[in-house]
Design a protein around this motif. Structure first.
Motif, PDB file in Angstrom:
ATOM      1  N   ALA A  95       0.855  -1.172   0.000  1.00 10.47           N
ATOM      2  CA  ALA A  95       0.000   0.000   0.000  1.00 10.47           C
ATOM      3  C   ALA A  95       0.896   1.229   0.000  1.00 10.47           C
ATOM      4  CB  ALA A  95      -0.913  -0.002   1.217  1.00 10.47           C
ATOM      5  N   ILE A 153      -0.148 -10.128  -0.709  1.00 12.11           N
ATOM      6  CA  ILE A 153      -1.066  -8.990  -0.668  1.00 12.11           C
ATOM      7  C   ILE A 153      -2.334  -9.408   0.093  1.00 12.11           C
ATOM      8  CG2 ILE A 153      -2.575  -7.527  -2.109  1.00 12.11           C
ATOM      9  CD1 ILE A 153      -0.436  -7.674  -4.296  1.00 12.11           C
ATOM     10  N   PRO A 154      -2.864  -8.597   1.010  1.00 11.81           N
ATOM     11  CA  PRO A 154      -2.546  -7.206   1.322  1.00 11.81           C
ATOM     12  C   PRO A 154      -1.613  -7.046   2.526  1.00 11.81           C
ATOM     13  CG  PRO A 154      -4.612  -7.758   2.356  1.00 11.81           C
ATOM     14  CD  PRO A 154      -4.135  -9.008   1.657  1.00 11.81           C
ATOM     15  N   ASN A 155      -0.950  -8.133   2.929  1.00 12.44           N
ATOM     16  CA  ASN A 155      -0.131  -8.095   4.146  1.00 12.44           C
ATOM     17  C   ASN A 155       1.366  -8.142   3.853  1.00 12.44           C
ATOM     18  OD1 ASN A 155      -2.455  -8.201   5.962  1.00 12.44           O
ATOM     19  ND2 ASN A 155      -2.693 -10.320   5.267  1.00 12.44           N
ATOM     20  N   GLU A 228      -4.110   1.397  -2.175  1.00 11.64           N
ATOM     21  CA  GLU A 228      -3.923   0.060  -1.618  1.00 11.64           C
ATOM     22  C   GLU A 228      -3.036  -0.787  -2.526  1.00 11.64           C
ATOM     23  OE1 GLU A 228      -7.596   0.036  -4.200  1.00 11.64           O
ATOM     24  OE2 GLU A 228      -6.795   1.326  -2.594  1.00 11.64           O
ATOM     25  N   ALA A 229      -2.524  -1.894  -1.975  1.00 13.75           N
ATOM     26  CA  ALA A 229      -1.742  -2.838  -2.773  1.00 13.75           C
ATOM     27  C   ALA A 229      -2.632  -3.453  -3.848  1.00 13.75           C
ATOM     28  CB  ALA A 229      -1.165  -3.926  -1.878  1.00 13.75           C
ATOM     29  N   PHE A 230      -2.036  -3.801  -4.989  1.00 14.39           N
ATOM     30  CA  PHE A 230      -2.838  -4.330  -6.100  1.00 14.39           C
ATOM     31  C   PHE A 230      -1.957  -5.174  -7.010  1.00 14.39           C
ATOM     32  CE2 PHE A 230      -0.665  -0.710  -7.727  1.00 14.39           C
ATOM     33  CZ  PHE A 230      -0.509  -0.918  -9.097  1.00 14.39           C
TER      34      PHE A 230
END
Length: 237
Positions: A95, A153-155, A228-230
């Motif tokens: 992110a 993702i998302p961690n 956010e991460a993607f």
């Protein structure tokens, strides 16, 4: 442990180049950052080799370089962080607000721990352990290049940073095995590191954290990506 941490960093970057995922065709801040941080690894290893071989005078002379080098490291870290944020927003598996806010906080944490270690140089138990924790902070980029971060993702950011705690935890285990207790330098060093990480993550998800990130990348290519991460369209491991 010094060679292990240094090896992780060098291996992570080398592997990405070997796989064709990294390139030297990047803006000048990348090269400046790389040269300075690799120089720190050389300095860190030289200090361990000199003291392990009993060359205390040489160890002390080399150590004086670190007083100037630590601020340079922090400055170079800020430079590359801002460059990456404005160029890409952040690596897509992080992110953007985590990368900007937490990354900056951890960079300052490294500087503070390393400086503390230098000021405690007359107390070898504190000096070497605090410096180990400071160096552990720097293993994040190397570890991140060895872990399958797109799958995390998302961690991905949290997992990467938590993995860096492995090194001081091994040091703690070695203390317990040798003396039956953990040296307080580890308790303070790891405690400060963990507290800064937790606080930086909390701050990253506040309106202030989002606003700071948006301010940093406003009007640049980095602002075009999601916060956010993607996974980019068509991405494949």
């Amino acid at each position: 442990m010094a060679f292990l941490m240094s090896g992780v960093i060098v291996t992570g970057f080398t592997l990405q180049v070997a796989l064709g995922r990294s390139t030297f065709a990047v803006p000048w801040p990348y090269h400046v950052h790389g040269a300075i941080f690799m120089g720190w690894i050389a300095l860190y290893l030289a200090q361990h080799v000199s003291i392990a071989s009993g060359q205390r005078a040489l160890h002390a002379r080399i150590g004086r370089i670190a007083y100037a080098y630590v601020p340079i490291m922090v400055a170079a870290g800020v430079l590359i962080m801002v460059t990456v944020a404005r160029r890409t927003g952040a690596p897509f598996f992080f992110a953007a607000n985590e990368f900007v806010v937490s990354n900056l906080a951890l960079l300052l944490c490294f500087g503070a721990l390393a400086w503390w270690a230098l000021k405690a140089r007359r107390y070898s138990g504190w000096h070497r352990r605090l410096m180990l924790v400071a160096m552990a902070v720097l293993t994040g980029p190397g570890l991140g290049r060895l872990l399958p971060l797109p799958l995390l993702i998302p961690n991905a950011w949290v997992i990467t940073i938590c993995t860096t705690f492995f090194f001081p935890l091994v040091g703690m285990a070695a203390d317990i095995r040798a003396t039956g207790r953990v040296h307080p330098a580890y308790l303070w060093g790891v405690g400060v590191y963990a507290a800064v990480f937790a606080a930086s993550m909390a701050l990253a998800y506040t309106p202030l954290g989002y606003a700071f990130t948006e301010w940093m990348i406003a009007g640049t290519a980095g602002a075009q990506r999601p916060m956010e991460a993607f996974l980019p369209p068509g991405f494949a491991m």
